[in-house]
Design an enzyme around this catalytic site. Structure first.
Site, PDB file in Angstrom:
ATOM      1  N   TYR A  74       0.964  -1.350  -0.029  1.00  0.00           N
ATOM      2  CA  TYR A  74       0.045   0.086   0.053  1.00  0.00           C
ATOM      3  C   TYR A  74       0.947   1.045  -0.067  1.00  0.00           C
ATOM      4  O   TYR A  74       0.324   2.356  -0.539  1.00  0.00           O
ATOM      5  CB  TYR A  74      -0.907   0.200   1.122  1.00  0.00           C
ATOM      6  CG  TYR A  74      -2.078  -1.120   0.881  1.00  0.00           C
ATOM      7  CD1 TYR A  74      -2.988  -0.644   0.554  1.00  0.00           C
ATOM      8  CD2 TYR A  74      -1.844  -2.293   1.782  1.00  0.00           C
ATOM      9  CE1 TYR A  74      -4.130  -1.334   0.361  1.00  0.00           C
ATOM     10  CE2 TYR A  74      -2.935  -3.231   1.519  1.00  0.00           C
ATOM     11  CZ  TYR A  74      -4.063  -2.841   0.865  1.00  0.00           C
ATOM     12  OH  TYR A  74      -5.247  -3.658   0.673  1.00  0.00           O
ATOM     13  N   ASP A  82       9.948  -7.044  -4.690  1.00  0.00           N
ATOM     14  CA  ASP A  82       9.072  -7.584  -3.674  1.00  0.00           C
ATOM     15  C   ASP A  82       9.414  -9.058  -3.576  1.00  0.00           C
ATOM     16  O   ASP A  82       9.968  -9.594  -4.534  1.00  0.00           O
ATOM     17  CB  ASP A  82       7.694  -7.245  -3.960  1.00  0.00           C
ATOM     18  CG  ASP A  82       6.550  -7.264  -2.804  1.00  0.00           C
ATOM     19  OD1 ASP A  82       6.167  -6.395  -2.348  1.00  0.00           O
ATOM     20  OD2 ASP A  82       6.680  -8.712  -2.263  1.00  0.00           O
ATOM     21  N   VAL A  90       0.336   8.907   4.673  1.00  0.00           N
ATOM     22  CA  VAL A  90      -0.790   8.913   3.903  1.00  0.00           C
ATOM     23  C   VAL A  90      -2.110   8.266   4.289  1.00  0.00           C
ATOM     24  O   VAL A  90      -1.925   7.515   5.209  1.00  0.00           O
ATOM     25  CB  VAL A  90      -0.440   8.347   2.567  1.00  0.00           C
ATOM     26  CG1 VAL A  90       0.639   9.263   1.865  1.00  0.00           C
ATOM     27  CG2 VAL A  90      -0.014   7.072   2.954  1.00  0.00           C
ATOM     28  N   LYS A 109       6.303   9.432  14.003  1.00  0.00           N
ATOM     29  CA  LYS A 109       5.118   8.609  13.539  1.00  0.00           C
ATOM     30  C   LYS A 109       4.458   7.743  14.631  1.00  0.00           C
ATOM     31  O   LYS A 109       3.272   7.834  14.679  1.00  0.00           O
ATOM     32  CB  LYS A 109       5.779   7.497  12.581  1.00  0.00           C
ATOM     33  CG  LYS A 109       4.915   6.520  12.170  1.00  0.00           C
ATOM     34  CD  LYS A 109       4.023   7.236  10.999  1.00  0.00           C
ATOM     35  CE  LYS A 109       2.720   5.933  10.770  1.00  0.00           C
ATOM     36  NZ  LYS A 109       1.758   6.579   9.787  1.00  0.00           N
ATOM     37  N   HIS A 135     -17.146  22.936  21.990  1.00  0.00           N
ATOM     38  CA  HIS A 135     -16.283  23.352  22.928  1.00  0.00           C
ATOM     39  C   HIS A 135     -15.224  23.780  21.940  1.00  0.00           C
ATOM     40  O   HIS A 135     -14.625  22.817  21.228  1.00  0.00           O
ATOM     41  CB  HIS A 135     -15.930  22.961  24.197  1.00  0.00           C
ATOM     42  CG  HIS A 135     -14.844  23.316  25.074  1.00  0.00           C
ATOM     43  ND1 HIS A 135     -13.633  23.761  24.829  1.00  0.00           N
ATOM     44  CD2 HIS A 135     -15.179  23.516  26.543  1.00  0.00           C
ATOM     45  CE1 HIS A 135     -13.002  24.258  25.697  1.00  0.00           C
ATOM     46  NE2 HIS A 135     -13.950  24.292  26.756  1.00  0.00           N
ATOM     47  N   GLY A 142      -8.340  -1.136  14.211  1.00  0.00           N
ATOM     48  CA  GLY A 142      -7.553  -2.189  13.370  1.00  0.00           C
ATOM     49  C   GLY A 142      -6.688  -1.345  12.310  1.00  0.00           C
ATOM     50  O   GLY A 142      -6.249  -0.293  12.719  1.00  0.00           O
ATOM     51  N   CYS A 190      -1.545   0.056  11.542  1.00  0.00           N
ATOM     52  CA  CYS A 190      -0.878   1.279  11.983  1.00  0.00           C
ATOM     53  C   CYS A 190      -1.301   1.490  13.387  1.00  0.00           C
ATOM     54  O   CYS A 190      -0.526   1.170  14.420  1.00  0.00           O
ATOM     55  CB  CYS A 190      -0.974   2.382  11.084  1.00  0.00           C
ATOM     56  SG  CYS A 190      -0.171   2.420   9.621  1.00  0.00           S
ATOM     57  N   TYR A 198     -10.956  -2.814   7.942  1.00  0.00           N
ATOM     58  CA  TYR A 198     -10.520  -2.089   9.277  1.00  0.00           C
ATOM     59  C   TYR A 198     -11.162  -0.558   9.114  1.00  0.00           C
ATOM     60  O   TYR A 198     -11.252  -0.118  10.400  1.00  0.00           O
ATOM     61  CB  TYR A 198      -9.282  -2.286   9.504  1.00  0.00           C
ATOM     62  CG  TYR A 198      -8.290  -1.464   9.001  1.00  0.00           C
ATOM     63  CD1 TYR A 198      -8.077   0.021   9.510  1.00  0.00           C
ATOM     64  CD2 TYR A 198      -7.531  -1.321   7.768  1.00  0.00           C
ATOM     65  CE1 TYR A 198      -7.080   0.793   8.970  1.00  0.00           C
ATOM     66  CE2 TYR A 198      -6.919  -0.539   7.014  1.00  0.00           C
ATOM     67  CZ  TYR A 198      -6.428   0.876   7.849  1.00  0.00           C
ATOM     68  OH  TYR A 198      -5.884   1.735   7.457  1.00  0.00           O
TER      69      TYR A 198
HETATM   70  N1  NAD Z   1      -0.576   1.353   4.460  1.00  0.00           N
HETATM   71  C1  NAD Z   1      -0.607   2.329   5.193  1.00  0.00           C
HETATM   72  O1  NAD Z   1      -1.623   3.030   5.377  1.00  0.00           O
HETATM   73  C2  NAD Z   1       0.570   2.829   5.868  1.00  0.00           C
HETATM   74  C3  NAD Z   1       0.593   4.374   6.461  1.00  0.00           C
HETATM   75  C4  NAD Z   1       1.778   4.439   7.107  1.00  0.00           C
HETATM   76  C5  NAD Z   1       2.951   3.565   7.355  1.00  0.00           C
HETATM   77  N2  NAD Z   1       2.657   2.385   6.844  1.00  0.00           N
HETATM   78  C6  NAD Z   1       3.790   1.620   7.084  1.00  0.00           C
HETATM   79  O2  NAD Z   1       4.550   1.335   6.049  1.00  0.00           O
HETATM   80  C7  NAD Z   1       5.068  -0.122   5.893  1.00  0.00           C
HETATM   81  C8  NAD Z   1       4.336  -0.766   4.855  1.00  0.00           C
HETATM   82  O3  NAD Z   1       3.153  -1.029   4.908  1.00  0.00           O
HETATM   83  P1  NAD Z   1       2.422  -1.491   3.743  1.00  0.00           P
HETATM   84  O4  NAD Z   1       0.820  -1.090   4.154  1.00  0.00           O
HETATM   85  O5  NAD Z   1       2.675  -0.834   2.430  1.00  0.00           O
HETATM   86  O6  NAD Z   1       2.555  -2.925   3.848  1.00  0.00           O
HETATM   87  P2  NAD Z   1       1.947  -4.039   2.598  1.00  0.00           P
HETATM   88  O7  NAD Z   1       1.930  -5.410   3.601  1.00  0.00           O
HETATM   89  O8  NAD Z   1       0.864  -3.508   1.784  1.00  0.00           O
HETATM   90  O9  NAD Z   1       3.234  -4.222   1.773  1.00  0.00           O
HETATM   91  C9  NAD Z   1       4.613  -4.642   2.035  1.00  0.00           C
HETATM   92  C10 NAD Z   1       5.366  -5.358   0.969  1.00  0.00           C
HETATM   93  O10 NAD Z   1       6.482  -5.720   1.327  1.00  0.00           O
HETATM   94  C11 NAD Z   1       6.770  -7.120   0.757  1.00  0.00           C
HETATM   95  N3  NAD Z   1       8.055  -7.534   1.588  1.00  0.00           N
HETATM   96  C12 NAD Z   1       7.992  -8.119   2.707  1.00  0.00           C
HETATM   97  N4  NAD Z   1       9.319  -8.211   2.971  1.00  0.00           N
HETATM   98  C13 NAD Z   1      10.129  -7.742   2.003  1.00  0.00           C
HETATM   99  C14 NAD Z   1      11.226  -7.924   1.837  1.00  0.00           C
HETATM  100  N5  NAD Z   1      12.416  -8.334   2.648  1.00  0.00           N
HETATM  101  N6  NAD Z   1      11.888  -7.330   0.645  1.00  0.00           N
HETATM  102  C15 NAD Z   1      10.913  -6.828  -0.389  1.00  0.00           C
HETATM  103  N7  NAD Z   1       9.917  -6.744  -0.157  1.00  0.00           N
HETATM  104  C16 NAD Z   1       9.180  -7.331   0.830  1.00  0.00           C
HETATM  105  C17 NAD Z   1       5.345  -7.900   0.920  1.00  0.00           C
HETATM  106  O11 NAD Z   1       5.444  -9.000   0.075  1.00  0.00           O
HETATM  107  C18 NAD Z   1       4.512  -6.863   0.616  1.00  0.00           C
HETATM  108  O12 NAD Z   1       4.098  -6.724  -0.502  1.00  0.00           O
HETATM  109  C19 NAD Z   1       4.633  -0.552   7.311  1.00  0.00           C
HETATM  110  O13 NAD Z   1       5.439  -0.479   8.312  1.00  0.00           O
HETATM  111  C20 NAD Z   1       3.410   0.207   7.628  1.00  0.00           C
HETATM  112  O14 NAD Z   1       3.397   0.245   9.168  1.00  0.00           O
HETATM  113  C21 NAD Z   1       1.705   1.987   6.317  1.00  0.00           C
END
Ligand code: NAD
Length: 455
Positions: A13, A33, A164, A215, A253, A266, A269, A339
């Site tokens: 994401y 990935d 985001v 964060k 208020h 959920g 984050c 969630y």
């Molecule tokens: N999704 C959000 O809204 C959001 C917002 C702020 C911060 N974050 C943070 O960003 C980070 C990523 O979140 P996300 O939602 O994109 O996760 P996600 O699960 O959607 O995507 C993570 C991707 O990383 C890949 N991956 C796992 N291990 C790997 C590796 N060693 N090398 C390469 N790829 C690998 C997975 O296969 C997956 O496709 C997390 O720490 C999350 O807390 C997410």
């Protein structure tokens, strides 16, 4: 600093929108990935997640030749890590008998290790994954320095939190203010230069650990405030008060902004990140710990509310004779499993937990999640559409405030279901309208006055 090529590790994401935004702004981007499905999907020009506008920008990035996908990292000018940072599944921390969840940093560790063979003098590495404080300096830096290069001298190293909003990611990536924390001021400047390629919001430079704290502080603040709202909802029910009315009056208020109660917290984050503080210093975080407990127990509160809803129906007699659990045989249409509203993300979703709790009490649940129209999710029986979900239901249970659910016409639902009982956990439905359509509408945060005559 001048960047030509970027390698983004983790194409979920966060990583995929970020990689494609850099690509359409002129960088050569290699998306990496470990999940072959993600890479194959991208190589076919498609995407594996739902995010408005993402397919268009990915198509544009791939067709221009600026975005390619692979399971292997390659040399680049900059590396960006956006891999998951979930909990450890089978291990808990313990502080004086209080159990707390632990961060699983395996993916960050693996991503840093994958960069080492490709790291060159003058490169920039940015960690974007939400991480416990000091991860950049204590975990990522020592791994990268296995290359023989020194952070802050030979290469630049930063932490930059992603803030985001799912559903608005492509706009917010560009418009939001961005904090870039370097292990040295020069690193922060290099990070600034990378994001300046497309970020239109302010880019603020700081140190890496401050950026990590920022964060987690943001998400912890929301978690604690939602826990407070959930406690207000429980109190309001006990006092015979409508919490939604009380909150809207309190928020008049000028210095009060109470958040909304709901079925729980959920996502990957807000329900995860506060534990990073608890893990870092359990002796300093009793409030954060308690808020997590309140929010994690909210699905049980909803379960009790469902039981109350059936209290005077046949289910009561079943439960009282001790032979069956309270919801045995009750048919429930669960609307929404995500969630939060208008996303397809089910991670740590309280809605799915509620469905599991209902099933454990003997209820026959049919769930409808418009953003994931599949046959089965994690042991949950999925309806083929909304009509299928509600048709035979005794209770319509609203769990997620998806826009389409908010707009449902109660008269239309009444014509499709035999249920005359509905429970709204997210304050989406107008009680008068649903009552006029023949439903008894119960709401979270509003006292439940039972209820159905025996069937
Ligand atoms: N999704 C959000 O809204 C959001 C917002 C702020 C911060 N974050 C943070 O960003 C980070 C990523 O979140 P996300 O939602 O994109 O996760 P996600 O699960 O959607 O995507 C993570 C991707 O990383 C890949 N991956 C796992 N291990 C790997 C590796 N060693 N090398 C390469 N790829 C690998 C997975 O296969 C997956 O496709 C997390 O720490 C999350 O807390 C997410």
């Amino acid at each position: 600093m001048n960047f030509q090529k970027l390698c983004v590790l983790g194409l979920g994401y966060i990583g995929l929108p970020t990689a494609s935004t850099f690509a359409v702004n002129g960088l050569k981007v290699l998306g990496v990935d470990i999940n072959p499905h993600v890479i194959e999907t991208l190589q076919r020009g498609q995407i594996h997640i739902h995010e408005p506008g993402l397919q268009d920008i990915v198509t544009q990035a791939i067709q221009s030749g600026h975005l390619t996908a692979s399971m292997q990292a390659e040399p680049a000018d900059a590396f960006l890590i956006s891999v998951p940072t979930p909990f450890k599944e089978h291990e808990l921390g313990d502080y004086n008998g209080q159990k707390y969840k632990l961060a699983n940093m395996d993916a960050v560790t693996a991503a840093a290790i994958a960069i080492v063979p490709h790291l060159r003098k003058g490169n920039l590495v940015v960690l974007e994954s939400t991480s416990p404080p000091r991860t950049t300096v204590d975990l990522v830096n020592p791994i990268l320095e296995r290359s023989g290069l020194k952070a802050g001298i030979d290469f630049y190293l930063c932490y930059s939190p992603e803030r985001v909003l799912p559903g608005q990611i492509l706009r917010e990536l560009v418009e939001n203010a961005r904090v870039v924390g370097g292990v040295t001021p020069e690193s922060a400047r290099a990070g600034h230069d990378l994001y300046a390629i497309f970020v239109q919001g302010k880019i603020i430079e700081t140190d890496a650990t401050t950026a990590e704290m920022v964060k987690i502080m943001e998400n912890t603040t929301r978690d604690v405030n939602i826990a407070l709202a959930n406690e207000f909802a429980r109190l309001a029910e006990k006092m015979g008060v409508n919490v939604w009315e009380a909150i809207s009056l309190a928020n008049l208020h000028p210095r009060i902004n109470i958040l909304s109660p709901g079925p729980g917290v959920g996502g990957h984050c807000i329900s995860v990140d506060p534990w990073f503080f608890v893990e870092a210093a359990p002796e300093l975080t009793p409030l954060i710990y308690k808020a997590r407990q309140v929010n994690d127990s909210q699905p049980h509160f909803v379960l009790e509310k469902v039981k109350q809803a059936f209290h005077s129906s046949a289910g009561k007699h079943s439960a009282e004779d001790g032979s069956m659990s309270a919801l045995s045989g009750k048919k429930i249409a669960a609307l929404g499993l995500a969630y939060k509203p208008d996303v397809d993300d089910l991670r740590e979703s309280p809605a799915t937990e509620i469905v599991h709790l209902l099933q454990a009490e003997g209820a026959q649940v049919k769930a409808w999640e418009p953003f994931k129209p599949v046959a089965q999710i994690d042991g949950i029986h999925m309806a083929s559409d909304l009509n299928d979900a509600v048709r035979d239901a005794d209770l319509v249970l609203l769990l997620v405030k998806h826009t389409d659910f908010v707009k449902l016409d109660p008269n239309e639902i009444a014509s499709k279901t035999k249920a005359r009982l509905a429970l709204d956990t997210v304050n989406a439905w107008n009680a008068d309208e649903w009552q006029k359509a023949g439903f008894q509408l119960l709401r979270l945060g509003v006292q439940t006055t039972p209820v159905l005559k025996a069937a």
